[in-house]
Design an enzyme around this catalytic site. Structure first.
Site, PDB file in Angstrom:
ATOM      1  N   ALA A 136      52.110  10.720  24.987  1.00 51.80           N
ATOM      2  CA  ALA A 136      52.854  10.369  23.906  1.00 51.80           C
ATOM      3  C   ALA A 136      53.703  11.608  23.745  1.00 51.80           C
ATOM      4  O   ALA A 136      53.254  12.672  23.816  1.00 51.80           O
ATOM      5  CB  ALA A 136      52.035  10.119  22.511  1.00 51.80           C
TER       6      ALA A 136
ATOM      7  N   TYR B  25      58.876   0.265  13.659  1.00 50.15           N
ATOM      8  CA  TYR B  25      58.124   0.704  14.737  1.00 50.15           C
ATOM      9  C   TYR B  25      58.584  -0.435  15.941  1.00 50.15           C
ATOM     10  O   TYR B  25      58.984  -0.383  16.761  1.00 50.15           O
ATOM     11  CB  TYR B  25      56.502   0.407  14.659  1.00 50.15           C
ATOM     12  CG  TYR B  25      55.880   0.990  15.803  1.00 50.15           C
ATOM     13  CD1 TYR B  25      55.361   2.461  15.773  1.00 50.15           C
ATOM     14  CD2 TYR B  25      55.762   0.001  16.690  1.00 50.15           C
ATOM     15  CE1 TYR B  25      54.827   2.953  16.785  1.00 50.15           C
ATOM     16  CE2 TYR B  25      55.107   0.718  17.944  1.00 50.15           C
ATOM     17  CZ  TYR B  25      54.430   2.136  17.990  1.00 50.15           C
ATOM     18  OH  TYR B  25      53.710   2.487  19.186  1.00 50.15           O
TER      19      TYR B  25
HETATM   20  P1  NAI Z   1      48.425  12.172  21.431  1.00 53.40           P
HETATM   21  O1  NAI Z   1      49.566  12.960  20.895  1.00 53.40           O
HETATM   22  O2  NAI Z   1      47.126  12.427  20.488  1.00 53.40           O
HETATM   23  O3  NAI Z   1      48.381  12.403  23.069  1.00 53.40           O
HETATM   24  C1  NAI Z   1      49.209  12.561  23.728  1.00 53.40           C
HETATM   25  C2  NAI Z   1      48.772  13.289  25.088  1.00 53.40           C
HETATM   26  O4  NAI Z   1      49.965  13.388  26.049  1.00 53.40           O
HETATM   27  C3  NAI Z   1      48.220  14.566  25.002  1.00 53.40           C
HETATM   28  O5  NAI Z   1      47.163  14.781  26.071  1.00 53.40           O
HETATM   29  C4  NAI Z   1      49.442  15.335  25.741  1.00 53.40           C
HETATM   30  O6  NAI Z   1      48.857  16.702  26.008  1.00 53.40           O
HETATM   31  C5  NAI Z   1      49.817  14.563  26.514  1.00 53.40           C
HETATM   32  N1  NAI Z   1      51.368  14.649  26.831  1.00 53.40           N
HETATM   33  C6  NAI Z   1      52.510  14.792  26.173  1.00 53.40           C
HETATM   34  N2  NAI Z   1      53.600  15.149  26.857  1.00 53.40           N
HETATM   35  C7  NAI Z   1      53.037  15.346  27.974  1.00 53.40           C
HETATM   36  C8  NAI Z   1      53.873  15.863  29.331  1.00 53.40           C
HETATM   37  N3  NAI Z   1      54.897  16.065  29.419  1.00 53.40           N
HETATM   38  N4  NAI Z   1      53.103  15.960  30.358  1.00 53.40           N
HETATM   39  C9  NAI Z   1      51.757  15.989  30.393  1.00 53.40           C
HETATM   40  N5  NAI Z   1      51.134  15.328  29.332  1.00 53.40           N
HETATM   41  C10 NAI Z   1      51.726  15.236  28.215  1.00 53.40           C
HETATM   42  O7  NAI Z   1      48.890  10.743  21.367  1.00 53.40           O
HETATM   43  P2  NAI Z   1      48.135   9.074  21.186  1.00 53.40           P
HETATM   44  O8  NAI Z   1      48.479   8.730  19.693  1.00 53.40           O
HETATM   45  O9  NAI Z   1      46.929   9.266  21.767  1.00 53.40           O
HETATM   46  O10 NAI Z   1      48.936   8.263  22.045  1.00 53.40           O
HETATM   47  C11 NAI Z   1      48.562   7.699  23.422  1.00 53.40           C
HETATM   48  C12 NAI Z   1      49.086   6.243  23.568  1.00 53.40           C
HETATM   49  O11 NAI Z   1      48.638   5.490  22.632  1.00 53.40           O
HETATM   50  C13 NAI Z   1      50.909   6.492  23.442  1.00 53.40           C
HETATM   51  O12 NAI Z   1      51.631   5.475  24.238  1.00 53.40           O
HETATM   52  C14 NAI Z   1      50.979   5.842  21.909  1.00 53.40           C
HETATM   53  O13 NAI Z   1      51.871   4.922  21.602  1.00 53.40           O
HETATM   54  C15 NAI Z   1      49.565   4.833  22.038  1.00 53.40           C
HETATM   55  N6  NAI Z   1      49.280   4.332  20.694  1.00 53.40           N
HETATM   56  C16 NAI Z   1      48.771   4.963  19.622  1.00 53.40           C
HETATM   57  C17 NAI Z   1      48.824   4.629  18.377  1.00 53.40           C
HETATM   58  C18 NAI Z   1      48.179   5.524  17.007  1.00 53.40           C
HETATM   59  O14 NAI Z   1      48.465   5.102  16.036  1.00 53.40           O
HETATM   60  N7  NAI Z   1      48.290   6.848  17.177  1.00 53.40           N
HETATM   61  C19 NAI Z   1      48.216   3.183  18.094  1.00 53.40           C
HETATM   62  C20 NAI Z   1      48.382   2.527  19.526  1.00 53.40           C
HETATM   63  C21 NAI Z   1      48.807   2.897  20.716  1.00 53.40           C
END
Ligand code: NAI
Ligand code: NA
EC number: 1.3.1.9
Length: 395
Positions: A139, A235
């Site tokens: 993300a 969204y």
């Molecule tokens: P988060 O912000 O907790 O995790 C993001 C991760 O991506 C972290 O490990 C970060 O270090 C890494 N990251 C970001 N930019 C990077 C880069 N350029 N290079 C390497 N690593 C990088 O986000 P979350 O919420 O866990 O999201 C993960 C996925 O889940 C996304 O696709 C999000 O859309 C999806 N999602 C999230 C929901 C929510 O309510 N939080 C619900 C359903 C899906």
């Protein structure tokens, strides 16, 4: 140093190493309490340091005894400056994985770049040979495109002719107000798809496959979100939704490319949860605070670790075919989307004001989860204690 939360807008500038470690320990203990999963053995997690990606890494390691390589983009600690939470989480994860005799190594850098992909390929080749699961859980607000050099910035805006207006909450103050967001233009839509769509996921799989690093029958999973009509404009029918449409379509492209090794790409639609990524989206925090209240009352609330443990144990690694919806997606948002849950949230939405929200919504739960992301307000941690902010990734 004594580390306290320092808030700026939607982010917290500090993180607590002991609190982050305790969060990781709690997730490990949860996964262990649920028993063994006949799951993956060698796992690459891209976006492994927080949220759903960290939960995927913990579930792989402590639910299925898997060796894990985690890729993330985090800030290490410097003297007097705490690291970002994902750094502390990952150091704690590696420490406990090693203690349990599990292989665990991490790569910190830009996963969108060719260089970090190559480093990861080399590490897999040298240490694991191949991987049988690739979790894609990035993300990010921006992406430097590795082929064109263009920096794409994502936006969170509606699409169409109309300015979108709805309620939102500042979860720090509890103030409920109206927010209006103007629709995105074509360029903003394209940029958001470039950042959060499926192109980079496909590049990862292409690179792994070309180097023969995917085991026969390998699985790859990326995460998506749908949500209710309340949040649709900003969204699922907005810019981020276009990116998720692209991500979901990419699963089919990747599955086609993996036919010869009998591999498969899935998108799992997950529940709305408090993470660094979701806190920045307007309207979503109000929805989440109402959703939490309703799901906790019904005894069906889950966090990232409960979601991913269930994804592995009841969707991906079962004796039956993985169940999917009409659009080919895994649905682990099934409890969030239950009619009784959504009807109740929709009703509470109409009643939500700054005065009513503390009663009808779970603003306290939201705030606590937000602080927990940074290792604060975690049970059992003494925040008055002097802690060493300098934490290295274990060798
Ligand atoms: P988060 O912000 O907790 O995790 C993001 C991760 O991506 C972290 O490990 C970060 O270090 C890494 N990251 C970001 N930019 C990077 C880069 N350029 N290079 C390497 N690593 C990088 O986000 P979350 O919420 O866990 O999201 C993960 C996925 O889940 C996304 O696709 C999000 O859309 C999806 N999602 C999230 C929901 C929510 O309510 N939080 C619900 C359903 C899906
Ligand atoms: Na993640």
């Amino acid at each position: 140093m004594i580390i306290e939360p320092r808030m700026r807008g939607f982010i917290c500038l500090t993180a607590h190493p002991d609190g982050c470690e305790q969060n990781v320990i709690n997730q490990i203990n949860y996964v262990k309490s649920k028993g063994t999963i006949a799951g993956p053995k060698k796992v690459l997690v891209v976006g492994a340091s927080t949220g759903f990606g960290l939960a995927s890494r913990i579930t792989s390691a402590f639910g299925a005894d898997a060796a894990t390589i985690g890729v993330f983009f985090e800030k290490p600690s410097a003297p007097g400056k705490p690291a970002s939470p994902g750094w502390y989480n990952s150091a704690a994860f590696e420490k406990h994985a090693h203690k349990a005799g599990l292989y665990a190594k991490s790569i910190n850098g830009d996963a969108f770049s060719d260089e970090i992909k190559q480093q990861t390929l080399d590490l897999i080749k040298n240490d694991l040979g191949q991987v049988d699961l690739v979790i894609y859980s990035l993300a990010s607000p921006k992406r430097l495109h590795p082929k064109t050099g263009v920096v794409h910035n994502s936006v969170l805006k509606p699409i169409g002719d109309n300015v979108f207006t709805n309620k939102t909450v500042d979860f720090h103050t509890g103030v409920v107000s109206e927010v209006s967001i103007s629709p995105a233009n074509e360029e903003e839509i394209e940029n958001t798809v470039a950042v959060m769509g499926g192109e980079d996921w496909e590049l990862w799989i292409d690179a792994l496959k070309a180097a023969d690093l995917l085991a026969a029958g390998a699985t790859t999973v990326a995460y998506s979100y749908i949500g209710p009509s309340l949040t649709e404009a900003v969204y699922r029918k907005g810019t981020i939704g276009r990116a998720k449409d692209h991500l979901e379509a990419t699963a089919f492209t990747i599955t086609d490319k993996l036919k010869d090794i009998n591999g498969k790409a899935f998108v799992s639609v997950n529940k709305a949860l408090v993470t660094q990524a979701s806190s920045a989206i307007p309207v979503i925090p109000l929805y989440i605070s109402l959703l939490y209240k309703v799901m906790k009352e019904k005894g069906i609330h889950e966090g990232c670790i409960e979601q991913i443990q269930r994804l592995f144990a009841e969707r991906l690694y079962t004796a039956e075919e993985t169940p999917i919806d009409a659009a080919g997606r895994i649905r682990i948002d099934d409890w969030e989307m239950r009619t009784d849950v959504q009807e109740r949230v929709a009703q509470l939405w109409t009643e939500a004001t700054a005065e009513t929200l503390p009663l009808i919504g779970d603003l306290a739960g939201y705030k606590k989860d937000f602080l927990n992301l940074f290792g604060f307000d975690v049970a059992g941690i003494d925040y008055k204690k002097d802690v060493n902010e300098m934490v290295e990734m274990p060798a």
